[in-house]
Design a protein around this motif. Structure first.
Motif, PDB file in Angstrom:
ATOM      1  N   UNK A  90      74.113  90.235  43.070  1.00  0.00           N
ATOM      2  CA  UNK A  90      74.399  91.476  43.784  1.00  0.00           C
ATOM      3  C   UNK A  90      75.851  91.597  44.200  1.00  0.00           C
ATOM      4  N   UNK A  91      76.722  90.747  43.649  1.00  0.00           N
ATOM      5  CA  UNK A  91      78.130  90.714  44.052  1.00  0.00           C
ATOM      6  C   UNK A  91      78.817  92.052  43.811  1.00  0.00           C
ATOM      7  N   UNK A  92      79.671  92.453  44.734  1.00  0.00           N
ATOM      8  CA  UNK A  92      80.415  93.714  44.590  1.00  0.00           C
ATOM      9  C   UNK A  92      81.470  93.635  43.487  1.00  0.00           C
ATOM     10  N   UNK A  93      82.043  92.457  43.329  1.00  0.00           N
ATOM     11  CA  UNK A  93      83.079  92.265  42.312  1.00  0.00           C
ATOM     12  C   UNK A  93      82.411  92.008  40.963  1.00  0.00           C
ATOM     13  N   UNK A  94      82.633  92.904  40.008  1.00  0.00           N
ATOM     14  CA  UNK A  94      81.970  92.784  38.705  1.00  0.00           C
ATOM     15  C   UNK A  94      82.400  91.522  37.969  1.00  0.00           C
ATOM     16  N   UNK A  95      83.583  91.006  38.285  1.00  0.00           N
ATOM     17  CA  UNK A  95      84.051  89.792  37.609  1.00  0.00           C
ATOM     18  C   UNK A  95      83.370  88.539  38.158  1.00  0.00           C
ATOM     19  N   UNK A  98      75.089  94.291  32.412  1.00  0.00           N
ATOM     20  CA  UNK A  98      76.365  94.943  32.720  1.00  0.00           C
ATOM     21  C   UNK A  98      76.281  96.427  32.413  1.00  0.00           C
ATOM     22  N   UNK A  99      75.808  96.748  31.207  1.00  0.00           N
ATOM     23  CA  UNK A  99      75.684  98.147  30.820  1.00  0.00           C
ATOM     24  C   UNK A  99      74.683  98.895  31.701  1.00  0.00           C
ATOM     25  N   UNK A 100      73.600  98.208  32.066  1.00  0.00           N
ATOM     26  CA  UNK A 100      72.571  98.854  32.894  1.00  0.00           C
ATOM     27  C   UNK A 100      73.129  99.224  34.273  1.00  0.00           C
ATOM     28  N   UNK A 101      73.883  98.308  34.873  1.00  0.00           N
ATOM     29  CA  UNK A 101      74.452  98.576  36.196  1.00  0.00           C
ATOM     30  C   UNK A 101      75.519  99.662  36.128  1.00  0.00           C
ATOM     31  N   UNK A 102      76.302  99.643  35.047  1.00  0.00           N
ATOM     32  CA  UNK A 102      77.321 100.678  34.883  1.00  0.00           C
ATOM     33  C   UNK A 102      76.689 102.050  34.741  1.00  0.00           C
ATOM     34  N   UNK A 103      75.576 102.107  34.016  1.00  0.00           N
ATOM     35  CA  UNK A 103      74.888 103.369  33.823  1.00  0.00           C
ATOM     36  C   UNK A 103      74.348 103.901  35.142  1.00  0.00           C
TER      37      UNK A 103
END
Length: 406
Positions: free
Chosen positions: A382-387, A397-402
């Motif tokens: 659940x980290x705020x920083x995607x890295x 990654x794609x699911x969260x971006x969507x």
């Protein structure tokens, strides 16, 4: 009035249970083969660890929240109530019977029987004479029957009884017991300052409270000195550079906590792989305990921030390796999108279970509470920083971006 009496009774029970811990810690080194009971033989009693029916010392505890200046005289109800408890015992007049102690926050009036029964200036004959005078002169109906019994006793029985009695008056009030327990634990208190010491002492009190409740409820008869000493020693071992104390128990997590995280990112990550029902609830519990526990460690300076960052890096590295293996093992050729998604979800769910059960990475060498590493992995998911973020679904990654763009 009923509410006042109930509050007084509750305060009295709390005082005697807290006193028992202090007494056990103070005397335990000289009584390693003994145990303490609550409300079994008396308010508090010392017995053999192997034979609870054989008490060696009986303690009556009397808490008075008013000024000590009122004194504890020969006509005091406390004196006669206490004597009645001991006179009703089958071994009341046995010279070899258990030692008897009245422990009270009141102060014995000079010249009284209670004053004559103080350990350092004990005078049994004077105490008997004072009590006999009071028994004949008092008009208190509450103590009438007990006073009559005392007067009717054979003189040898009165002497046998009172020769075993000591009055410890002017004893510490409830608010001083914590400091007394802390002093008894002085040689095992962990280093790290007052906050760390406070946490350690609080854990001892918490452990004792659970034991006391079980004794008062009749679920256990006694607590051995060796049991408490072992607990304290093992607790101290958790306050080392290779270990940590767990201060957030499972029972500390409520349904309110669980429901609070329903739409958090780490829960969304789990939903991508159909993690639901009891498994999802357990994941949320692990997350809450881990985050709360970590906050306490950092607040108490038991865990250094750099140490925590190193642990997180190790978790991410482990995840990176195993996540890559999962993705590489997927065989999606010739599958339609629906079947491919089903396979991804199944693989992701299997991956979650595998990585959460891993014990390869620990925050400290000897800290092996599984909830913390599991909860930390959910925190990273659940980290705020995607890295810095990890995930479970091959396409997380794609699911969260969507979701973020939608």
């Amino acid at each position: 009035m009923a509410g006042h009496n109930a509050a007084g009774s509750a305060a009295g029970y709390l005082y005697q249970t807290n006193w028992a811990l202090m007494d056990l810690l103070r005397k335990g080194n000289t009584r390693p083969d003994q145990a303490i009971t609550l409300e079994l033989h008396d308010d508090v009693a010392w017995t053999s660890a192997v034979d609870v029916s054989d008490p060696s010392e009986l303690l009556q505890l009397k808490l008075h929240t008013t000024s000590k200046g009122a004194g504890l005289g020969d006509k005091a109800v406390d004196i006669w109530k206490t004597l009645r408890v001991w006179m009703d015992r089958p071994d009341a007049y046995d010279p070899q019977g258990p030692a008897l102690a009245l422990i009270t926050t009141s102060v014995a009036t000079t010249g009284s029987a209670a004053h004559a029964l103080r350990p350092l200036s004990k005078n049994v004959d004077q105490a008997i004479e004072s009590l006999l005078t009071a028994a004949r002169e008092s008009t208190n109906e509450v103590t009438q029957e007990t006073r009559d019994m005392f007067v009717a006793l054979d003189s040898s029985d009165r002497f046998s009884l009172l020769s075993r009695v000591e009055v410890l008056d002017g004893e510490m009030p409830p608010e001083d017991l914590d400091q007394a327990v802390r002093e008894s634990l002085a040689y095992v208190l962990p280093t790290g300052g007052r906050l760390v010491e406070d946490r350690f002492v609080a854990q001892v009190w918490h452990h004792w409270a659970a034991i006391a409740v079980d004794m008062l409820a009749g679920r256990r008869a006694l607590v051995m000195v060796t049991e408490i000493r072992t607990f304290v020693r093992e607790l101290r071992n958790r306050y080392t550079t290779e270990n940590l104390p767990t201060t957030v128990p499972l029972a500390a997590v409520s349904d309110v906590h669980v429901n609070h995280y329903a739409d958090w990112r780490f829960v969304t990550q789990l939903s991508f792989v159909n993690y639901a029902g009891p498994a999802l609830r357990n994941a949320i519990i692990d997350y809450h305990r881990a985050v709360t526990q970590e906050t306490e460690w950092l607040s108490d300076s038991l865990l250094e921030l750099q140490e925590l960052r190193t642990f997180e890096d190790e978790l991410r590295f482990e995840w990176t390796r195993e996540f890559s293996n999962m993705v590489d093992d997927l065989e999606l050729d010739h599958l339609d999108p629906a079947d491919a998604e089903t396979l991804k979800r199944k693989a992701g769910r299997k991956f979650v279970n595998y990585i959460l059960n891993s014990t390869a990475v620990t925050v400290r060498t000897h800290y092996n509470e599984g909830f913390y590493a599991r909860g930390k992995r959910h925190e990273l998911a659940g980290h705020d920083d995607v890295t810095q973020r990890i995930g479970w679904h091959p396409d997380f990654v794609e699911r969260l971006e969507a979701l973020a763009s939608g």
